[in-house]
Design a protein around this motif. Structure first.
Motif, PDB file in Angstrom:
ATOM      1  N   ARG A 394       0.831  -1.205   0.000  1.00  0.00           N
ATOM      2  CA  ARG A 394       0.000   0.000   0.000  1.00  0.00           C
ATOM      3  C   ARG A 394       0.865   1.255   0.000  1.00  0.00           C
ATOM      4  O   ARG A 394       1.914   1.305   0.660  1.00  0.00           O
ATOM      5  CB  ARG A 394      -0.933   0.014   1.211  1.00  0.00           C
ATOM      6  CG  ARG A 394      -1.997  -1.080   1.138  1.00  0.00           C
ATOM      7  CD  ARG A 394      -2.917  -1.087   2.331  1.00  0.00           C
ATOM      8  NE  ARG A 394      -3.974  -2.067   2.129  1.00  0.00           N
ATOM      9  CZ  ARG A 394      -5.189  -1.789   1.676  1.00  0.00           C
ATOM     10  NH1 ARG A 394      -5.505  -0.532   1.378  1.00  0.00           N
ATOM     11  NH2 ARG A 394      -6.094  -2.736   1.524  1.00  0.00           N
ATOM     12  N   TYR A 398      -3.361   3.297   0.472  1.00  0.00           N
ATOM     13  CA  TYR A 398      -4.156   2.843  -0.667  1.00  0.00           C
ATOM     14  C   TYR A 398      -3.390   1.750  -1.414  1.00  0.00           C
ATOM     15  O   TYR A 398      -2.149   1.762  -1.456  1.00  0.00           O
ATOM     16  CB  TYR A 398      -4.446   4.010  -1.607  1.00  0.00           C
ATOM     17  CG  TYR A 398      -5.265   5.116  -0.988  1.00  0.00           C
ATOM     18  CD1 TYR A 398      -6.655   5.047  -0.969  1.00  0.00           C
ATOM     19  CD2 TYR A 398      -4.643   6.224  -0.419  1.00  0.00           C
ATOM     20  CE1 TYR A 398      -7.411   6.071  -0.398  1.00  0.00           C
ATOM     21  CE2 TYR A 398      -5.385   7.246   0.164  1.00  0.00           C
ATOM     22  CZ  TYR A 398      -6.767   7.162   0.171  1.00  0.00           C
ATOM     23  OH  TYR A 398      -7.516   8.163   0.737  1.00  0.00           O
ATOM     24  N   PRO A 399      -4.098   0.788  -2.004  1.00  0.00           N
ATOM     25  CA  PRO A 399      -3.414  -0.261  -2.773  1.00  0.00           C
ATOM     26  C   PRO A 399      -2.535   0.337  -3.868  1.00  0.00           C
ATOM     27  O   PRO A 399      -2.920   1.300  -4.532  1.00  0.00           O
ATOM     28  CB  PRO A 399      -4.584  -1.071  -3.375  1.00  0.00           C
ATOM     29  CG  PRO A 399      -5.729  -0.816  -2.451  1.00  0.00           C
ATOM     30  CD  PRO A 399      -5.557   0.585  -1.947  1.00  0.00           C
ATOM     31  N   LYS A 400      -1.350  -0.240  -4.035  1.00  0.00           N
ATOM     32  CA  LYS A 400      -0.385   0.294  -4.995  1.00  0.00           C
ATOM     33  C   LYS A 400      -0.849   0.048  -6.417  1.00  0.00           C
ATOM     34  O   LYS A 400      -1.170  -1.074  -6.804  1.00  0.00           O
ATOM     35  CB  LYS A 400       0.990  -0.365  -4.796  1.00  0.00           C
ATOM     36  CG  LYS A 400       2.092   0.269  -5.629  1.00  0.00           C
ATOM     37  CD  LYS A 400       3.396  -0.516  -5.532  1.00  0.00           C
ATOM     38  CE  LYS A 400       3.340  -1.722  -6.431  1.00  0.00           C
ATOM     39  NZ  LYS A 400       4.650  -2.364  -6.633  1.00  0.00           N
ATOM     40  N   VAL A 401      -0.890   1.123  -7.208  1.00  0.00           N
ATOM     41  CA  VAL A 401      -1.157   1.054  -8.644  1.00  0.00           C
ATOM     42  C   VAL A 401       0.140   1.452  -9.341  1.00  0.00           C
ATOM     43  O   VAL A 401       0.591   2.599  -9.211  1.00  0.00           O
ATOM     44  CB  VAL A 401      -2.307   1.998  -9.063  1.00  0.00           C
ATOM     45  CG1 VAL A 401      -2.536   1.917 -10.564  1.00  0.00           C
ATOM     46  CG2 VAL A 401      -3.586   1.659  -8.299  1.00  0.00           C
ATOM     47  N   GLN A 402       0.773   0.527 -10.064  1.00  0.00           N
ATOM     48  CA  GLN A 402       2.130   0.730 -10.547  1.00  0.00           C
ATOM     49  C   GLN A 402       2.265   1.954 -11.448  1.00  0.00           C
ATOM     50  O   GLN A 402       3.233   2.704 -11.349  1.00  0.00           O
ATOM     51  CB  GLN A 402       2.623  -0.522 -11.290  1.00  0.00           C
ATOM     52  CG  GLN A 402       4.065  -0.458 -11.750  1.00  0.00           C
ATOM     53  CD  GLN A 402       5.040  -0.240 -10.603  1.00  0.00           C
ATOM     54  OE1 GLN A 402       4.855  -0.752  -9.502  1.00  0.00           O
ATOM     55  NE2 GLN A 402       6.081   0.538 -10.852  1.00  0.00           N
ATOM     56  N   GLU A 403       1.297   2.181 -12.339  1.00  0.00           N
ATOM     57  CA  GLU A 403       1.394   3.318 -13.256  1.00  0.00           C
ATOM     58  C   GLU A 403       1.438   4.638 -12.491  1.00  0.00           C
ATOM     59  O   GLU A 403       2.169   5.567 -12.848  1.00  0.00           O
ATOM     60  CB  GLU A 403       0.215   3.321 -14.237  1.00  0.00           C
ATOM     61  CG  GLU A 403       0.234   2.212 -15.271  1.00  0.00           C
ATOM     62  CD  GLU A 403      -0.130   0.859 -14.681  1.00  0.00           C
ATOM     63  OE1 GLU A 403      -0.670   0.826 -13.542  1.00  0.00           O
ATOM     64  OE2 GLU A 403       0.127  -0.165 -15.341  1.00  0.00           O
ATOM     65  N   THR A 404       0.639   4.733 -11.434  1.00  0.00           N
ATOM     66  CA  THR A 404       0.626   5.942 -10.611  1.00  0.00           C
ATOM     67  C   THR A 404       1.856   5.998  -9.719  1.00  0.00           C
ATOM     68  O   THR A 404       2.493   7.050  -9.561  1.00  0.00           O
ATOM     69  CB  THR A 404      -0.641   5.975  -9.739  1.00  0.00           C
ATOM     70  OG1 THR A 404      -1.786   5.926 -10.585  1.00  0.00           O
ATOM     71  CG2 THR A 404      -0.690   7.234  -8.884  1.00  0.00           C
ATOM     72  N   TYR A 405       2.193   4.854  -9.151  1.00  0.00           N
ATOM     73  CA  TYR A 405       3.325   4.756  -8.223  1.00  0.00           C
ATOM     74  C   TYR A 405       4.635   5.163  -8.897  1.00  0.00           C
ATOM     75  O   TYR A 405       5.502   5.803  -8.283  1.00  0.00           O
ATOM     76  CB  TYR A 405       3.391   3.319  -7.720  1.00  0.00           C
ATOM     77  CG  TYR A 405       4.463   3.028  -6.714  1.00  0.00           C
ATOM     78  CD1 TYR A 405       4.537   3.724  -5.505  1.00  0.00           C
ATOM     79  CD2 TYR A 405       5.399   2.028  -6.954  1.00  0.00           C
ATOM     80  CE1 TYR A 405       5.511   3.425  -4.578  1.00  0.00           C
ATOM     81  CE2 TYR A 405       6.372   1.726  -6.033  1.00  0.00           C
ATOM     82  CZ  TYR A 405       6.426   2.428  -4.850  1.00  0.00           C
ATOM     83  OH  TYR A 405       7.397   2.133  -3.922  1.00  0.00           O
ATOM     84  N   GLU A 634      -6.350   9.379  -2.617  1.00  0.00           N
ATOM     85  CA  GLU A 634      -5.542   8.417  -3.361  1.00  0.00           C
ATOM     86  C   GLU A 634      -4.872   9.102  -4.535  1.00  0.00           C
ATOM     87  O   GLU A 634      -5.476   9.928  -5.223  1.00  0.00           O
ATOM     88  CB  GLU A 634      -6.415   7.273  -3.856  1.00  0.00           C
ATOM     89  CG  GLU A 634      -5.617   6.155  -4.517  1.00  0.00           C
ATOM     90  CD  GLU A 634      -6.483   4.981  -4.907  1.00  0.00           C
ATOM     91  OE1 GLU A 634      -5.933   3.976  -5.396  1.00  0.00           O
ATOM     92  OE2 GLU A 634      -7.720   5.062  -4.722  1.00  0.00           O
ATOM     93  N   HIS A 636      -3.600   9.917  -8.038  1.00  0.00           N
ATOM     94  CA  HIS A 636      -4.195   9.640  -9.351  1.00  0.00           C
ATOM     95  C   HIS A 636      -3.685  10.666 -10.357  1.00  0.00           C
ATOM     96  O   HIS A 636      -3.562  11.852 -10.048  1.00  0.00           O
ATOM     97  CB  HIS A 636      -5.730   9.713  -9.283  1.00  0.00           C
ATOM     98  CG  HIS A 636      -6.372   9.547 -10.622  1.00  0.00           C
ATOM     99  ND1 HIS A 636      -6.408   8.334 -11.286  1.00  0.00           N
ATOM    100  CD2 HIS A 636      -7.003  10.450 -11.432  1.00  0.00           C
ATOM    101  CE1 HIS A 636      -7.033   8.500 -12.450  1.00  0.00           C
ATOM    102  NE2 HIS A 636      -7.398   9.766 -12.562  1.00  0.00           N
ATOM    103  N   ARG A 640      -0.786   8.899 -18.489  1.00  0.00           N
ATOM    104  CA  ARG A 640       0.287   7.975 -18.116  1.00  0.00           C
ATOM    105  C   ARG A 640       1.619   8.697 -17.957  1.00  0.00           C
ATOM    106  O   ARG A 640       2.407   8.384 -17.073  1.00  0.00           O
ATOM    107  CB  ARG A 640       0.405   6.878 -19.177  1.00  0.00           C
ATOM    108  CG  ARG A 640       1.503   5.879 -18.891  1.00  0.00           C
ATOM    109  CD  ARG A 640       1.626   4.875 -20.023  1.00  0.00           C
ATOM    110  NE  ARG A 640       2.758   3.991 -19.827  1.00  0.00           N
ATOM    111  CZ  ARG A 640       3.202   3.129 -20.736  1.00  0.00           C
ATOM    112  NH1 ARG A 640       2.564   3.027 -21.907  1.00  0.00           N
ATOM    113  NH2 ARG A 640       4.259   2.374 -20.494  1.00  0.00           N
TER     114      ARG A 640
END
Length: 922
Positions: A394, A398-405, A634, A636, A640
């Motif tokens: 996280r 928040y759960p990790k979103v690779q594109e955002t991370y 979160e 966002h 991309r």
């Protein structure tokens, strides 16, 4: 320093040293073996055996390349047999030319198959220079085994080719066909013919075949067919010249290898400058004014590692984030060779990993080799390209979103990969341009770049070229700080660093760690893997996660002052020896927790950790941080990439322009080759462009024009391989962090080649066209330039496409030599299209060289109605072109379209596969 020198001279040790130095040497006290008179530690025979053994080992480990080369040779030989198949070959004047064409092609293929050796040899020179200069062995001990082990491979290639083609074609090996005859060369450059090894190979195989009994039939001119063919091509030598050619080739082989050994002996590698810690004057003044600086450093520490932990504000704001992870597992497929011994189909490299990284806290991931520290960091950063990950990760709750991370994180690799031809500041500007949000004004962006350069202490070398590691440019420590700066300028909230002090001396490591602490003071989350650090480096960290082999945590928590909390934890385990005074806590920690110590104590440190208060506290911390903070949102991003495609293209083209402009080895080298080739071409065909009276005059022009175009084209292809391969490694790093779309970067790479290739073509035109005295109409001159430009561009993009499909530079060289051979065979030069077997005509229409040759000759001679004698008949040049080669003047518009289409086609292949294929495995 002068005062220190004077004080040392007054000190008793300085006085004693002075007396020793000025005391005359007494030879009687010298032992006879005190001096060594041998440079190398072994005798010559032992040195030779050692190097031969090493060379054989390397050959076996590169066996896939040699197998691939031999497989390609077999395939090309079968193709050649299917074209020159013996059932279509007759013993007459016309087919004598076809025999010579097939023989020349064999010679050409065996010649080009050696090109990949350039890549292999070049890749090993750095190691050779290091070992030679350390007196491991002399140059001859390296070169002779290398030469010896090439002999069986050369013999194998020759054997395979001869075995397949000898009976398939129905002849004995020989050279070319419609090539420039030796007889037509100007007398003042015939010396070039006699110093070329290809000439002797050509003479040997021609004489061997055409003076054989079956070619002794009389022709219409009352001469034997063999002698007439040799005479026509200026190769009318006696049978004894076969052995002269063999002797000459052996002599040249010996001469070339002697030159190779001498070059290795006397050549010197370029050395990089010494590492220097360059501190910004402004930053230095700021640090000097800090009143508590002296209290944060111990007397025995390196200066500047521990600075006061005051929060530093910067031009651009950022959002501090936490990274929590719970019950993380990572699996990979069990290698095939271990599947019989291991029941599980998957290997568990990380087991039940839980923890958290917080803002303003410098965390170290440590463990013995194979413990999984880098694996853990790659999993948490999202850099793994294979395997299977399980668990909860996280970001800010928040759960990790690779594109955002990827947009809010940075990753500093252990290998510092940068574009060598741009400066330190330009490297940072490029990263800022593509990674900072688009709404940030350019002036604000540049201001942030300057601030980063100052904080990372690179401002005083900002205009220095990065250079190539261990060859030129900035030092290893400065390169490491540049890696950090390139990531830091993206304004990330969390930065991962893979062994930032690896391969650095103590002082350089201290400078790097001071920079890292500067970044921590901005309240960013920093995570580093570290391997056996010094006391000063180790105690610069705030927290540590210690792992053991098998991917299990055995300690996770604070270090404490002088590592007191770490020491207290492990000394509290029964049987663990106490740390000695002034002993490095990092070394002690790794020693007492290694597998042998664990087995001796009969304990499982991972189990002990899970039973400890540290584990419970970390579980509570993870549970707390996995819930988003009140009022937080979160992360966002609507797109991309930070920048749109047009900005990405402009940035990539700007960087490519700087890289190419500052790379004279690549660009000036190909310009010089173009000029030298055009001069030689003009010398061979001096004023013969319009003096075409018979078919041989035309063949001379056609052969020379095509061969020189092939040479420059092949040079363009092979010169692109190392450049694109090295840039691909840089692209992998930049593409992963979300700088740009791969297709945009590839497009910039394609576009930047155009002006340089156009200049090459223009130079070739300016020099060769008037010296050969080709037809002077604007139409023909324009077509000549257009044809050469499109052909060279096709070869360049062909090389780039080959790289996009090849995992390594060496493999690309193998495929490059193979492709050059194929396009040469089906070009229509060695065997015209009308006499090609029907089952291969389709391929003739596909290869770009056939259209290049068609366009070049048709535009020059397709409308010329001058009569010549061709094969005993009077024909106009245009009719001869159409009948013998199938070249029609009315096909020029189609030829023009296809000449333009081929570069676009190969550029598209390059762009597509650079985006789709990733040969970097993590």
């Amino acid at each position: 320093t002068d005062k220190f020198i004077a004080a040392f001279k007054e000190f008793h040790e300085g006085q004693r040293l002075h007396e020793e130095i000025y005391t005359p040497f007494n030879k009687i006290e010298n032992h006879k073996n005190a001096l060594s008179f041998n440079i190398h530690s072994l005798g010559k025979w032992e040195l030779f055996k050692a190097c031969l053994s090493r060379e054989w080992l390397l050959t076996k480990r590169n066996s896939c390349l040699y197998v691939l080369k031999s497989s390609q040779l077999i395939f090309v030989a079968l193709v050649a047999v299917s074209i020159f198949i013996r059932t279509r070959m007759k013993i007459d004047e016309f087919h004598a030319s076809k025999f010579m064409a097939c023989l020349f092609f064999g010679l050409f293929r065996l010649l080009t198959i050696g090109v990949p050796e350039l890549a292999l040899t070049n890749s090993r020179l750095g190691i050779f220079y290091k070992q030679r200069d350390l007196y491991f062995y002399p140059s001859w001990a390296y070169s002779i085994p290398s030469v010896i082990l090439k002999i069986p491979f050369s013999f194998l290639d020759t054997f395979l080719w001869t075995t397949l083609t000898y009976f398939g074609v129905g002849y004995s090996p020989e050279p070319e066909r419609r090539f420039l005859t030796a007889a037509s060369m100007p007398s003042w450059i015939k010396w070039g013919f006699w110093i070329s090894p290809v000439s002797y190979a050509e003479i040997g195989i021609s004489v061997n075949e055409l003076l054989s009994p079956r070619w002794q039939k009389l022709s219409s001119s009352n001469e034997t067919l063999g002698h007439q063919t040799l005479l026509k091509r200026g190769l009318n030598f006696g049978e004894h010249f076969y052995w002269i050619s063999v002797a000459a080739l052996m002599g040249m082989w010996f001469l070339v290898n002697t030159a190779f050994t001498l070059a290795l002996t006397y050549s010197k590698p370029q050395k990089t400058g010494t590492s220097q810690a360059i501190v910004s004057h402004k930053r230095f003044s700021y640090l000097k004014r800090k009143e508590d600086l002296s209290n944060s450093m111990q007397e025995n520490q390196l200066p500047g590692v521990h600075v006061a932990s005051k929060v530093t504000s910067m031009v651009l704001p950022f959002v501090p984030i936490t990274l929590s992870f719970e019950n993380v597992h990572y699996f990979v497929d069990t290698p095939k060779k271990f599947r019989e011994k291991v029941l599980n189909k998957k290997l568990n490299l990380l087991q039940d990993i839980s923890g958290a990284f917080r803002p303003g806290v410098l965390t170290a991931l440590m463990g013995a080799s194979g413990a999984g520290k880098t694996t853990l960091m790659d999993v948490l950063s999202g850099r793994k390209t294979g395997g299977y990950t399980e668990g909860d990760i996280r970001v800010g709750g928040y759960p990790k979103v690779q594109e955002t991370y990827a947009r809010v994180s940075g990753y500093c690799e252990q290998t510092d990969v940068h574009s060598p031809q741009i400066t330190v500041k330009e490297s940072v500007i490029f990263s800022a341009w593509l990674r900072l949000p688009a709404e940030i004004p350019r002036q604000k962006r540049l201001e942030f770049v300057s601030e980063v350069l100052q904080m990372i202490e690179l401002d005083e070398i900002q205009n220095a070229l990065v250079g190539v590691p261990s060859v030129s440019g900035i030092s290893a420590e400065q390169r490491k700080r540049l890696t950090i700066a390139v990531e830091f300028v993206s304004n990330p909230s969390i930065i991962f660093m893979d062994e930032p002090t690896s391969c650095l001396d103590a002082r350089a490591a201290a400078v790097v760690m001071r920079v890292v602490k500067n970044i921590v003071n901005t309240r960013r989350t920093i995570v580093c893997t570290i391997h056996q650090p010094s006391i000063d480096i180790f105690e610069a960290f705030d927290e540590i996660i210690l792992m053991k082999r098998g991917g299990q945590i055995i300690y996770s928590g604070e270090l404490g002052q002088n590592s007191c909390k770490l020491i207290e934890y492990f000394e509290g385990i029964p049987g663990v020896p106490k740390i000695k005074d002034n002993y490095n806590p990092a070394t002690w920690m790794l020693e007492v927790t290694n597998p042998s110590s664990e087995a001796e104590l009969g304990v499982d440190f991972a189990h002990i950790y899970k039973e400890s208060h540290l584990y419970q506290r970390n579980k509570e911390l993870v549970q707390e941080l996995r819930v988003p903070a009140q009022g937080s949102k979160e992360l966002h991003f609507s797109t991309r990439f930070s920048q749109n495609r047009w900005e990405q293209f402009k940035a990539c083209l700007w960087k490519q322009h700087l890289s190419y402009w500052r790379n004279p080895t690549y660009n000036l080298g190909r310009m010089i080759l173009a000029m030298v080739s055009s001069v030689l071409y003009g010398a061979l065909l001096w004023n013969k462009g319009q003096k075409v009276d018979n078919d041989q005059d035309f063949f001379n022009i056609m052969g020379s024009t095509y061969v020189f175009m092939i040479c420059i084209g092949a040079s363009n292809l092979f010169s692109a391989l190392p450049i694109i391969t090295s840039q691909r490694t840089i692209e992998y790093r930049e593409r992963f962090v979300g700088m740009y779309s791969s297709k945009v970067h590839s497009l910039a790479q394609v576009i930047i080649e155009i002006p340089y290739v156009f200049l090459e073509a223009t130079l070739f035109l300016i020099i060769s066209y008037p010296t050969v005295n080709l037809y002077g109409s604007a139409f023909k001159v324009s077509w000549y330039l257009y044809n050469i430009f499109c052909t060279l561009l096709t070869y360049k993009y062909m090389g780039m496409a080959i790289v996009s499909l090849s995992p390594t530079y060496q493999m690309a060289s193998v495929f490059g030599s193979y492709w050059i051979t194929i396009v040469n065979l089906f070009s229509g030069f060695l065997i015209p299209q009308p006499v090609l077997p029907k089952w291969w005509v389709w391929f003739y229409w596909m290869v770009p060289t056939s259209w290049a040759l068609r366009g070049l000759l048709t535009s020059q001679y397709g409308d010329i109605n001058k009569e010549i004698i061709a094969f005993g008949e009077r024909k106009t040049i245009s009719t001869f072109l159409e009948n013998h080669y199938g070249f029609k003047h009315e096909d020029l518009p189609l030829t023009a379209i296809l000449l333009c289409a081929y570069p676009i086609f190969f550029a598209s292949i390059f762009t597509y596969f650079m985006a789709k294929l990733n040969f970097q495995r993590r």
